[in-house]
Enzyme design. Sequence first.
Site, PDB file in Angstrom:
ATOM      1  N   CYS A 105       6.968   5.884  -1.118  1.00  0.00           N
ATOM      2  CA  CYS A 105       8.198   5.519  -0.427  1.00  0.00           C
ATOM      3  C   CYS A 105       9.407   5.925  -1.249  1.00  0.00           C
ATOM      4  O   CYS A 105       9.449   5.717  -2.458  1.00  0.00           O
ATOM      5  CB  CYS A 105       8.254   4.010  -0.185  1.00  0.00           C
ATOM      6  SG  CYS A 105       6.943   3.399   0.865  1.00  0.00           S
TER       7      CYS A 105
ATOM      8  N   GLY B  47       0.793  -1.213   0.000  1.00  0.00           N
ATOM      9  CA  GLY B  47       0.000   0.000   0.000  1.00  0.00           C
ATOM     10  C   GLY B  47       0.824   1.261   0.000  1.00  0.00           C
ATOM     11  O   GLY B  47       0.278   2.353   0.068  1.00  0.00           O
ATOM     12  N   CYS B  48       2.150   1.150  -0.058  1.00  0.00           N
ATOM     13  CA  CYS B  48       2.998   2.334  -0.012  1.00  0.00           C
ATOM     14  C   CYS B  48       3.058   2.958  -1.395  1.00  0.00           C
ATOM     15  O   CYS B  48       3.372   2.283  -2.365  1.00  0.00           O
ATOM     16  CB  CYS B  48       4.392   1.955   0.457  1.00  0.00           C
ATOM     17  SG  CYS B  48       5.505   3.340   0.560  1.00  0.00           S
ATOM     18  N   GLY B  49       2.763   4.238  -1.483  1.00  0.00           N
ATOM     19  CA  GLY B  49       2.738   4.873  -2.793  1.00  0.00           C
ATOM     20  C   GLY B  49       3.800   5.903  -3.008  1.00  0.00           C
ATOM     21  O   GLY B  49       4.100   6.247  -4.137  1.00  0.00           O
TER      22      GLY B  49
END
Length: 290
Positions: free
Chosen positions: A126, A122-124
């Site tokens: 980083c 879900g990291c957009g």
Amino acid sequence: MTETPACPVPDDLPAPPPARRVARAQVRDGVVSDGVRAVPEETPVALTYNGTTHAVMMASPTDIADFALGFSLTEGIVAAAAEIESLDVIVAGDGIEARMWIAPEKVARLAARRRALAGPTGCGLCGVESLAEAVKPAARVTAARRFPAADILGAMAALAPAQVLNHETRAVHGAAYFEPGAGLVALAEDVGRHNALDKLVGKASRLGLNPAEGLLLLTSRVSIEMVQKACVLGTGVIAAVSAPTSLAIRTAEAAGITLCAVVRADGFEIFTHPERIARAGQPERATHVA
């Protein structure tokens, strides 16, 4: 761009399944029972360009070639699919590699802003190196097609039944492209909402779709990076089941995107550019949070 349709596996390793069945104990009304549940797989996916790893993302092990293409487009590494000279998907013992080759001058530019990262699910954003890069203006969307409100409701109603992996696991996000008269033209699922949208962008590019003619559907909340990726897709309308952030609203407004959210069976909310939604009685545009 040439794409290897099947995963070349030097050690004959199969690609991980998108879901696995695991043992679990269930407590209902004070009664404990044993059983099994399907849970989604989460796999490290390395995105490499000309032999150098640019990013490692945790993702569902499906549609990896589309993911690599969509990521390359939404990150601005390439401007078109044809700029990827080759793309091979390779399954290794500890994950999957999407191995791409691009023009040397693009690699040089990539090296200047390179971010080798391990991105959690879900990291957009980083690894973004500056605040300015995080909130960079999105490309202006010029899609002009208008849609009746019924299209928004009908499109979202069609999405859930089509999400095979989510139906099995109840734990993955979906991103889909819907076109009136054609229905759900493309769908992608992933444990990460950003990954699902990247996969959809890749599918749309590979299939030669014209997203200006349809709707982008999201099963997640809408944050700024989802709007930025939608701008690369080129659709004029985002419809999401959850609410947007205030920064996403401001970004959609500046980009010319119609942002519909909190879509339910009986209606939805319009936050930006309501002129694309054809309906009786034009209400005042929603007030944006500063």
